[in-house]
Design a protein around this motif. Structure first.
Motif, PDB file in Angstrom:
ATOM      1  N   VAL A  78      13.770   0.360   3.939  1.00 13.45           N
ATOM      2  CA  VAL A  78      13.842   1.776   3.562  1.00 13.45           C
ATOM      3  C   VAL A  78      12.636   2.516   4.133  1.00 13.45           C
ATOM      4  CG1 VAL A  78      13.794   3.400   1.621  1.00 13.45           C
ATOM      5  CG2 VAL A  78      15.108   1.282   1.452  1.00 13.45           C
ATOM      6  N   LYS A  79      12.897   3.624   4.804  1.00 11.59           N
ATOM      7  CA  LYS A  79      11.794   4.425   5.343  1.00 11.59           C
ATOM      8  C   LYS A  79      10.998   5.015   4.192  1.00 11.59           C
ATOM      9  CE  LYS A  79      13.830   6.575   9.425  1.00 11.59           C
ATOM     10  NZ  LYS A  79      13.941   7.915   9.964  1.00 11.59           N
ATOM     11  N   GLY A  80       9.695   4.892   4.265  1.00 12.20           N
ATOM     12  CA  GLY A  80       8.853   5.455   3.202  1.00 12.20           C
ATOM     13  C   GLY A  80       9.058   4.749   1.882  1.00 12.20           C
ATOM     14  N   LEU A 113       7.210   2.574   0.255  1.00 17.17           N
ATOM     15  CA  LEU A 113       6.059   2.133  -0.547  1.00 17.17           C
ATOM     16  C   LEU A 113       6.013   2.783  -1.932  1.00 17.17           C
ATOM     17  CD1 LEU A 113       3.385   0.627  -0.920  1.00 17.17           C
ATOM     18  CD2 LEU A 113       2.226   2.526   0.212  1.00 17.17           C
ATOM     19  N   ILE A 114       6.187   4.112  -1.985  1.00 14.21           N
ATOM     20  CA  ILE A 114       6.045   4.789  -3.275  1.00 14.21           C
ATOM     21  C   ILE A 114       7.135   4.363  -4.269  1.00 14.21           C
ATOM     22  CG2 ILE A 114       6.000   7.065  -4.412  1.00 14.21           C
ATOM     23  CD1 ILE A 114       4.366   8.067  -2.025  1.00 14.21           C
ATOM     24  N   HIS A 145       6.351   2.706  -7.926  1.00  7.76           N
ATOM     25  CA  HIS A 145       6.952   3.200  -9.174  1.00  7.76           C
ATOM     26  C   HIS A 145       7.524   2.042  -9.986  1.00  7.76           C
ATOM     27  CE1 HIS A 145       6.855   7.498  -9.727  1.00  7.76           C
ATOM     28  NE2 HIS A 145       7.048   7.702  -8.433  1.00  7.76           N
ATOM     29  N   VAL A 147      -2.901   5.263  -1.315  1.00  8.88           N
ATOM     30  CA  VAL A 147      -1.736   5.922  -1.910  1.00  8.88           C
ATOM     31  C   VAL A 147      -1.801   5.822  -3.440  1.00  8.88           C
ATOM     32  CG1 VAL A 147       0.775   5.814  -2.150  1.00  8.88           C
ATOM     33  CG2 VAL A 147      -0.276   5.605   0.114  1.00  8.88           C
ATOM     34  N   TYR A 155      -2.232   9.411  -6.422  1.00  9.64           N
ATOM     35  CA  TYR A 155      -1.282   9.968  -7.389  1.00  9.64           C
ATOM     36  C   TYR A 155      -1.679   9.633  -8.823  1.00  9.64           C
ATOM     37  CZ  TYR A 155       1.630  10.602  -3.260  1.00  9.64           C
ATOM     38  OH  TYR A 155       2.109  10.990  -2.040  1.00  9.64           O
ATOM     39  N   TYR A 190       0.056   9.500 -11.403  1.00  5.13           N
ATOM     40  CA  TYR A 190       1.052   8.734 -12.164  1.00  5.13           C
ATOM     41  C   TYR A 190       0.754   7.231 -12.119  1.00  5.13           C
ATOM     42  CZ  TYR A 190       5.716   8.016 -14.143  1.00  5.13           C
ATOM     43  OH  TYR A 190       6.764   7.711 -14.960  1.00  5.13           O
ATOM     44  N   PHE A 191       0.079   6.800 -11.033  1.00  5.03           N
ATOM     45  CA  PHE A 191      -0.222   5.378 -10.889  1.00  5.03           C
ATOM     46  C   PHE A 191      -1.578   5.056 -11.497  1.00  5.03           C
ATOM     47  CE2 PHE A 191       2.375   6.023  -6.863  1.00  5.03           C
ATOM     48  CZ  PHE A 191       3.546   5.598  -7.461  1.00  5.03           C
TER      49      PHE A 191
END
Lengths: 167, 597
Positions: A31-33, A35-36, A40, A71, A75, A77-78
């Motif tokens: 999946v492109k991108g 990591l985030i 999650h 990354v 954020y 949230y992490f």
């Protein structure tokens, strides 16, 4: 939550959570991108981002640890540290602020003897100030776990905390 | 298909859900079953009705009875009296809807009378997790029309004709954005929905996603056809779990119905949508930062140009619009661009959703035609200021906007008029403040927010906001000088001119606009060392009113720094030099003899 913390700091690693996370990592390899979304999943599963698990992500997704750390720390949230059993989030959106949310934070901080963003010594509570939750009709708003407390005053706090302290 | 004699609509928006509306819904199902009328009464969970102040809200049709602040204990009575015997429970009805014993239509109440719902048309009307209900309300009709009867150029022409401008803040003409992206040549293009609604006090995007998720999916698919893209991304805040869940359900249903995926409506056009979750960074509402985040990186903005229309996601041409902007598209296609352009004003067409919050009677979500005045919104729809307090200011545009005062109340709400007054439309948050709100404190609050959320990439924003905040901190602590006010203005102008992205370019607005409109309050803080609204702790003094004090000594025992002294049974005194203004004495005094001012 305390029990959960043990298994990622060197203890028993063959657990369901790791299997679940491994599956998600596998799904996101193409999946492109990706990591985030993977971070999650780890955050939801462990309540924070354990370093051991991030090392696995780094290897499997072929992303340097430095970039993952960059990354993860960007954020809010992490979290890279474990959190308390109950997370108390007080909304500091404008609508809540003008209706006295700061008073709720001050009172919680006093009652629990903990600073904003920190966890109590017994690991029971983490106190957080959060961005607008969009429940402005209930301002001021406080959330413990999933439960939302709206239109409250600082004097309601001791009684609300009691529900969690004995558990 | 089943027919019901009555429908019970229970609000499933975030506000009402937070006050247990889903338990109320379950209780309704239980009670209806108990009375054996489950085949006659349909219980529906809907999106937000808008009047969050009165939540949890339940509406019973066909009467349109609007039950407000419903408790679980009330459900039994509503079912037994209203649904079984046909006698509405007047005690629980919203008082504005009762007129001499008759139930008035909601559209006759002050809150709804002046509203016109286009983006919110299905919110609070349909079950957001049932695609059939969306289709029954003209859902996917626009997509069918576009794919089977229109060319991409015609679609763009229709959007241009509508005069729709971006509802996320900037107000860029939507049709032009579509045209620019369509003209870019590339093997791959993307459509992105910006659902990273970060402005504190704004919750219209969340309510649309929760109440009518298919309208956004449909619009994105139409956009994909218009610009030549086959992949879309919705970037939504992780803080909105209900919205995320409903989007997931909606995407799944749309795929099952062949409204997303390959060969939609049997045409050559294919389009699919993926959800990406934000992770708590306000700057990701900026389009280039958002795209960096979708790509899996730190959400930091890039300089423009190149604009996303030329080089966006993975360096491919990308169309990025906000949730509310998309929600208007299906109606524009079905009813025509001219219909939409006939509403609003010359330069701001159509309607706009506002989130009313703060010191206002009717907190909630409203959609009104552009050009309506602030007075109409705040007093007629919002019901004015509660507790007999005086209106002081209204903040629009969130951390990027500014404060407007009583003299601006008759200003028509348009993109350009608000900008000219030093504020902005923003995403539509409207926070009302009364005489008890300190404007310096509010400015400090916003700057603390933007300083915290500054990504750190460019110096003016990273360091400038920090310096401004330090000055404001000094002022609220009573250590400010008149020079500080000039410094704030100077610094603010420089940050606006030199910052890389919208966050920094607008961050000083709350300070600059309050300095302009409420300079007296700043002067009171720096010269007289007083906070007229009584908010800034350091500028307050706690004193004991001699006549009220009974000399019980409770306050002296509470005081952590031994600042209170006196003889028992005669009035006590507070030593102002020792007092740390913690307020412990005031909380404890049984005779209300201690005041702060």
């Amino acid at each position: 939550m305390n029990q959960q913390n043990c298994c990622c700091c060197g203890g028993n690693h063959v657990d369901e959570r790791l299997e679940k996370v491994m599956k998600v990592i596998e799904e996101h390899k193409t999946v492109k991108g990706g990591l985030i979304p993977v971070l999650h999943e780890i955050q939801d599963t462990y309540g924070y981002l354990p370093e051991d698990i991030l090392k696995i992500v780094s290897k499997e997704l072929d992303i340097p640890m430095a970039e993952i750390f960059g990354v993860a720390s960007f954020y809010s949230y992490f979290s890279l540290e474990p959190k308390g059993e109950h997370i108390i989030r007080v909304c500091l959106g404008t609508a809540c602020y003008v209706k006295g949310a700061q008073g709720l934070i001050d009172r919680l901080s006093k009652e629990l003897n903990v600073e904003v963003g920190k966890t109590t010594e017994d690991g029971k509570f983490t106190l957080e100030a959060t961005r607008c939750l969009g429940a402005c009709g209930l301002a001021p708003v406080m959330v413990i776990g999933e439960k939302v407390y709206g239109r409250i005053t600082p004097d309601d706090i001791p009684n609300i905390l009691k529900e969690y302290q004995d558990k | 298909m089943a027919f019901y004699r009555s429908q019970v609509l229970v609000c499933g928006g975030t506000g009402c859900t937070s006050s247990d509306s889903m338990k109320i819904l379950e209780k309704f199902k239980e009670e209806v079953k108990k009375h054996n009328i489950e085949n006659e009464i349909e219980i529906v969970r809907t999106g937000c009705f808008g009047l969050c102040e009165l939540g949890p809200v339940v509406i019973v049709y066909p009467e349109g009875a609007f039950y407000s602040r419903v408790q679980i204990a009330d459900v039994e009575e509503i079912v037994a009296e209203h649904l079984v015997k046909g006698r509405p429970v007047t005690r629980l009805l919203y008082t504005e809807t009762i007129d001499e014993g008759r139930i008035k239509s909601l559209n006759e109440t002050g809150f709804y009378k002046k509203q016109e719902r286009i983006a919110l048309r299905n919110c609070g009307v349909i079950d957001p997790e049932n695609i059939d209900e969306y289709i029954a309300f003209d859902g996917y009709k626009a997509l069918a029309k576009v794919l089977t009867t229109m060319t991409p150029e015609q679609v763009i022409e229709e959007v241009k004709k509508s005069g729709l401008r971006g509802r996320g803040g900037g107000g860029f003409p939507t049709g032009l954005k579509w045209e620019l992206t369509a003209k870019s040549k590339a093997d791959q293009k993307y459509v992105v929905c910006n659902a990273d609604e970060g402005d504190p006090g704004a919750f219209m995007d969340r309510s649309i996603l929760e109440g009518d998720p298919h309208s956004v999916l449909e619009a994105m698919t139409i956009a994909g056809y218009a610009i030549g893209a086959n992949q879309g991304y919705i970037y939504v805040r992780a803080e909105y779990p209900i919205a995320v869940q409903r989007l997931k359900v909606a995407i799944k249903q749309a795929r099952e119905y062949g409204l997303l995926g390959k060969n939609i409506f049997g045409t050559d056009f294919s389009f699919d949508i993926e959800i990406r979750l934000g992770a708590g960074a306000f700057v990701c509402g900026e389009e280039t930062a958002l795209m960096n985040s979708i790509e899996g990186r730190r959400g930091m903005p890039n300089p423009k140009p190149p604009f996303p229309a030329q080089s966006g996601l993975w360096e491919k041409p990308t169309l990025i619009n906000n949730v509310e902007t998309y929600a208007n598209i299906p109606q524009i296609i079905v009813r025509g661009g001219e219909w939409f352009a006939s509403k609003g004003t010359e330069k701001s067409k159509g309607t706009k959703v506002f989130a009313l919050g703060g010191k206002i009677t009717n907190t909630g979500l409203v959609e009104v035609p552009m050009g309506i005045t602030l007075r109409e919104v705040i007093y007629e729809i919002g019901g004015g200021i509660p507790n007999g307090k005086k209106f002081k200011a209204v903040q629009t545009g969130g951390p990027s906007g500014g404060c407007l005062t009583a003299e601006h109340l008759d200003t028509p709400i348009e993109y350009d008029t608000l900008t000219a007054l030093g504020s902005m439309m923003g995403s539509g948050g409207m926070i009302v403040m009364d005489e008890d709100t300190c404007m310096v404190d509010v400015a400090r609050f916003y700057l603390d927010f933007t300083r915290d959320e500054s990504c750190g990439k460019c110096t003016p924003c990273r360091i400038g906001t920090k310096r401004m905040l330090e000055i404001l901190d000094r002022i609220v602590e009573g250590k400010g000088t008149l020079e500080d006010l000039d410094k704030l203005e100077e610094l603010g102008k420089q940050i606006k001119a030199a910052s890389l992205c919208g966050l920094g370019q607008t961050a000083p607005n709350p300070v600059l606009s309050t300095l302009k409109h409420f300079r007296d309050e700043y002067i009171a803080h720096v010269v007289d060392k007083k906070c007229p609204a009584g908010v800034c702790q350091a500028l307050l003094q706690y004193t004991i009113i001699e006549e009220k004090c009974k000399g019980c000594s409770l306050c002296a025992r509470q005081c952590p720094v031994n600042a209170i002294s006196g003889q028992v049974k005669s009035p006590f005194k507070i030593d102002q030099d020792k007092c740390i203004k913690c307020g412990a004495c005031l909380d404890k005094c049984p005779f209300k003899a201690i005041v702060k001012k």
